[in-house]
Motif scaffolding. Structure first.
Motif, PDB file in Angstrom:
ATOM      1  N   ARG A   9     -50.781   3.710 -50.418  1.00 27.11           N
ATOM      2  CA  ARG A   9     -49.904   4.083 -49.292  1.00 27.11           C
ATOM      3  C   ARG A   9     -48.616   3.256 -49.367  1.00 27.11           C
ATOM      4  O   ARG A   9     -48.663   2.041 -49.503  1.00 27.11           O
ATOM      5  CB  ARG A   9     -50.645   3.789 -47.995  1.00 27.11           C
ATOM      6  N   GLY A  10     -47.498   3.919 -49.256  1.00 24.13           N
ATOM      7  CA  GLY A  10     -46.211   3.231 -49.250  1.00 24.13           C
ATOM      8  C   GLY A  10     -45.892   2.688 -47.875  1.00 24.13           C
ATOM      9  O   GLY A  10     -46.506   3.075 -46.867  1.00 24.13           O
ATOM     10  N   ASP A  11     -44.925   1.799 -47.806  1.00 25.92           N
ATOM     11  CA  ASP A  11     -44.528   1.223 -46.512  1.00 25.92           C
ATOM     12  C   ASP A  11     -44.126   2.287 -45.514  1.00 25.92           C
ATOM     13  O   ASP A  11     -44.360   2.138 -44.320  1.00 25.92           O
ATOM     14  CB  ASP A  11     -43.382   0.222 -46.704  1.00 25.92           C
ATOM     15  N   ASP A  12     -43.540   3.388 -46.000  1.00 23.13           N
ATOM     16  CA  ASP A  12     -43.096   4.456 -45.101  1.00 23.13           C
ATOM     17  C   ASP A  12     -44.260   5.253 -44.509  1.00 23.13           C
ATOM     18  O   ASP A  12     -44.063   6.012 -43.565  1.00 23.13           O
ATOM     19  CB  ASP A  12     -42.142   5.403 -45.832  1.00 23.13           C
ATOM     20  N   GLU A  13     -45.470   5.078 -45.034  1.00 18.97           N
ATOM     21  CA  GLU A  13     -46.658   5.782 -44.516  1.00 18.97           C
ATOM     22  C   GLU A  13     -47.487   4.916 -43.559  1.00 18.97           C
ATOM     23  O   GLU A  13     -48.467   5.392 -43.024  1.00 18.97           O
ATOM     24  CB  GLU A  13     -47.575   6.196 -45.669  1.00 18.97           C
ATOM     25  N   ARG A  14     -47.123   3.686 -43.394  1.00 20.99           N
ATOM     26  CA  ARG A  14     -47.958   2.794 -42.569  1.00 20.99           C
ATOM     27  C   ARG A  14     -47.638   2.933 -41.110  1.00 20.99           C
ATOM     28  O   ARG A  14     -46.569   3.214 -40.700  1.00 20.99           O
ATOM     29  CB  ARG A  14     -47.773   1.347 -43.010  1.00 20.99           C
TER      30      ARG A  14
END
Length: 146
Positions: free
Chosen positions: A141-146
Motif C-alpha cells: 500500500r502506498g502512502d496515498d492509500e493509507r
C-alpha cells in the motif's frame, strides 16, 4: 521519544486499525523472521487446514508460502475489535510457478497477549483464479492509500 500509546490491548478503534496496518506492512515484506516476531513464542495458528505452533513453525510456514506465492501483495481491513481481539478481512494477490494469478480472500481472528504479541491466529482463506489484467493489488500500500 513518542508519547503515543503502544499497540497493546485493550484496543481502541485507533490502535486496532494501527495494529492491522502494521500487520499488513510486515506481511508485505515477505520476511518470515520479521513477521514471526509479532507472535508469541508459543503462538497457535490455524491457516486454512494447517495448524502451526510457535515461531519456528510460523517461520517455516511463511518461508514455504512465499516460495510458492510469487509477487505476493496483501491488503488487510479492520472488521471489528474488542479487548484483546481483532477481526480482519483481507485480500492478497500472487502468481504460481506456472504464471497463474490468484486472488485470495479471507478472514482472520486474532487474539493478543498483554504485551501486544499475537498468541492466536485463525485464518479462513479461499483462492480465486484471475487474469493478470484483473489484478487490483500491485505491491504494498502506498502512502496515498493509507
Amino acid at each position: 521519544m513518542s508519547s503515543a500509546r503502544p499497540l497493546l490491548p485493550p484496543f481502541t478503534a485507533e490502535t486496532a486499525a494501527a495494529k492491522v496496518q502494521a500487520a499488513e506492512d510486515a506481511w508485505n515484506t515477505r520476511d518470515p523472521q520479521r513477521v514471526a516476531l509479532a507472535y508469541t513464542p508459543d503462538s497457535v495458528w490455524r491457516n486454512r487446514d494447517r495448524f502451526v505452533n510457535g515461531r519456528e513453525e510460523i517461520t517455516a510456514f511463511l518461508t514455504d508460502k512465499w516460495a510458492r506465492e510469487h509477487e505476493y501483495a496483501l491488503r488487510k481491513q479492520l472488521w471489528s475489535f474488542t479487548g484483546d481481539r481483532i477481526a480482519v478481512r483481507f485480500q492478497y494477490e500472487w502468481h504460481d510457478d506456472e504464471g497463474q494469478w490468484w486472488r485470495s480472500h479471507g478472514n482472520e481472528l486474532w487474539e493478543f497477549a498483554p504485551d501486544g504479541l499475537m498468541r492466536r491466529r485463525e485464518a479462513s482463506i479461499n483462492d480465486v483464479p484471475i487474469t493478470e489484467a484483473e489484478r487490483t493489488i500491485h505491491g504494498p500500500r502506498g502512502d496515498d492509500e493509507r
